[in-house]
Design an enzyme around this catalytic site. Structure first.
Site, PDB file in Angstrom:
ATOM      1  CE  LYS A 251      42.054  37.421  34.717  1.00  0.00           C
ATOM      2  NZ  LYS A 251      42.007  36.378  35.739  1.00  0.00           N
TER       3      LYS A 251
ATOM      4  NE  ARG B  49      46.576  30.380  38.491  1.00  0.00           N
ATOM      5  CZ  ARG B  49      45.592  30.956  37.824  1.00  0.00           C
ATOM      6  NH1 ARG B  49      45.467  30.776  36.522  1.00  0.00           N
ATOM      7  NH2 ARG B  49      44.707  31.726  38.448  1.00  0.00           N
TER       8      ARG B  49
ATOM      9  CE1 TYR C 143      53.511  37.238   1.758  1.00  0.00           C
ATOM     10  CE2 TYR C 143      52.036  37.697   3.602  1.00  0.00           C
ATOM     11  CZ  TYR C 143      53.091  38.072   2.781  1.00  0.00           C
ATOM     12  OH  TYR C 143      53.708  39.270   2.988  1.00  0.00           O
TER      13      TYR C 143
ATOM     14  CG  MET D 202      51.853  41.597  10.687  1.00  0.00           C
ATOM     15  SD  MET D 202      53.503  42.303  10.596  1.00  0.00           S
ATOM     16  CE  MET D 202      54.517  40.835  10.503  1.00  0.00           C
TER      17      MET D 202
HETATM   18  C1  LIG Z   1      40.751  35.824  35.786  1.00  0.00           C
HETATM   19  C2  LIG Z   1      40.231  35.508  37.130  1.00  0.00           C
HETATM   20  C3  LIG Z   1      38.855  35.480  37.362  1.00  0.00           C
HETATM   21  C4  LIG Z   1      37.838  35.585  36.256  1.00  0.00           C
HETATM   22  O1  LIG Z   1      37.733  34.320  35.643  1.00  0.00           O
HETATM   23  P1  LIG Z   1      36.720  34.034  34.444  1.00  0.00           P
HETATM   24  O2  LIG Z   1      36.902  32.578  34.164  1.00  0.00           O
HETATM   25  O3  LIG Z   1      37.159  34.879  33.314  1.00  0.00           O
HETATM   26  O4  LIG Z   1      35.362  34.369  34.925  1.00  0.00           O
HETATM   27  C5  LIG Z   1      38.428  35.305  38.675  1.00  0.00           C
HETATM   28  N1  LIG Z   1      39.311  35.144  39.679  1.00  0.00           N
HETATM   29  C6  LIG Z   1      40.648  35.139  39.484  1.00  0.00           C
HETATM   30  C7  LIG Z   1      41.557  34.959  40.643  1.00  0.00           C
HETATM   31  C8  LIG Z   1      41.161  35.309  38.205  1.00  0.00           C
HETATM   32  O5  LIG Z   1      42.474  35.286  38.008  1.00  0.00           O
END
Ligand SMILES: *Cc1c(COP(=O)(O)O)cnc(C)c1O
Length: 351
Positions: free
Chosen positions: A39, A135, A251, A299
């Protein structure tokens, strides 16, 4: 039409380090299959490039958060290898249903409404059950209520709240709660562990693991074998200037030279996710020697003191210090924030 010039900042992705790290987690997963969280554009390193390297190494389960991440993968993975499964951790909302039905990716259903809507398609899916992070996912009560009856569940997931603190009592509580619900909700596979969870013992690994940050070199290794840094940054020197003792840089004039100083100005700034909190703290590396970042990170630019380094010139590429743990600590960020903040202004170079 003239081809646009390439960017003056490069994100260097070390594929052999990426594969090494994934293999460390795959071995540590024991009998469980080892997937990969890709992701947030592969934790900032480019989901298509990361996916291709991991698939070639044998990874078969990939996790993204959004359906628009699937679209980028589908283009890149053309043809999509048969055995590769992509699961979408946010599930599927009404506005995403059409894309989901046209895709080979599967949702990880997270609410009762999503389950009801997906059941009517007659297709299999994954399901997330919340065992204590509170969550995302079905509650334990919902999962046992019968609302999953009639759904073909490929993988039943849950997610740890406190894996970064292995001694936290919630870990054992979640593991037990997940094992209980897994015993009554039929699914082809069960999955609980993220990177840190894999190191917490066999009882946490179930059938499939979902490491993320560890594959990209962050967090503790699950065993004795160390992880390797995957991401590096190089930025072009767009100007060199010689300043006198007493002259300030950047800056706010937060750096004042104590001696005649040679400054290399590079095309890398906080808009590239190079944190502004590295002002007067970051470093570049020339022939193994550290050159301190001086003044504020702007930036689109940062300045380094190269007075004592081997000669560098305008147009040269400067290697920016980006050791993950050390840089995150210096910037006051987590490793996750540092990587996922990198943005897309770089030329990504897979070495
Ligand atoms: C992001 C995520 C992971 C990976 O977690 P890490 O701490 O980066 O290894 C695994 N399972 C779910 C549901 C996640 O959202």
């Amino acid at each position: 039409m003239v081809e646009p010039a390439p960017p003056n900042a490069r994100l260097l992705v070390d594929r052999s380090a990426l594969v090494h790290n994934w293999q460390v987690f795959a071995r540590a997963s024991g009998a469980a299959a080892c997937g990969a969280a890709i992701k947030a554009d592969g934790y900032g390193l480019g989901a298509p490039g990361v996916a291709a390297a991991l698939i070639a190494a044998g990874c078969r389960d990939l996790f993204v958060a959004h359906w628009h991440e699937v679209a980028a993968l589908e283009q890149a993975l053309e043809p999509w290898p048969d055995q590769v499964r992509v699961a979408v951790l946010h599930g599927v909302g009404p506005a995403e249903m059409a894309q989901a039905l046209a895709s080979r990716a599967v949702p990880v259903l997270v609410t009762a409404a999503q389950v009801a809507a997906w059941k009517s398609t007659g297709r299999p899916a994954d399901v997330m059950v919340d065992t204590g992070i509170n969550r995302l996912g079905l509650t334990l009560v919902e999962a046992r209520s019968g609302l999953l009856d009639g759904l073909a569940i490929d993988t039943l997931h849950s997610h740890l709240a406190c894996s970064e603190d292995p001694g936290h009592p919630l870990n054992a509580w979640q593991r037990a709660a997940f094992a209980d619900v897994a015993a009554v909700v039929p699914a082809r596979r069960h999955a609980l562990a993220n990177s840190a969870g894999i190191g917490m013992g066999e009882g946490f690994r179930f059938d499939l693991t979902r490491p993320g940050i560890g594959i990209y070199g962050g967090g503790p290794a699950p065993g004795a074998e160390p992880l390797r840094d995957v991401a590096g940054i190089a930025a072009r020197i767009i100007q060199c200037r010689d300043i006198a003792g007493g002259d300030a840089v950047g800056y706010g004039a937060t750096f004042v030279a104590e001696r005649p100083t040679r400054i290399a100005v590079v095309a890398l700034g906080y808009a590239d996710g190079y944190p502004r909190s590295l002002s007067n703290r970051g470093w570049a590396v020339v022939d193994g020697r550290r050159c301190p970042l001086v003044g504020r990170v702007s930036m689109d630019m940062s300045c380094f003191d190269v007075t004592d380094a081997a000669p560098v010139a305008e147009g040269d590429w400067l290697t920016i210090g980006f050791d993950l743990a050390e840089t995150a600590a210096a910037a006051g960020r987590t490793e996750y924030e540092l990587l996922t903040g990198l943005g897309d202004r770089y030329a990504r170079v897979y070495t």
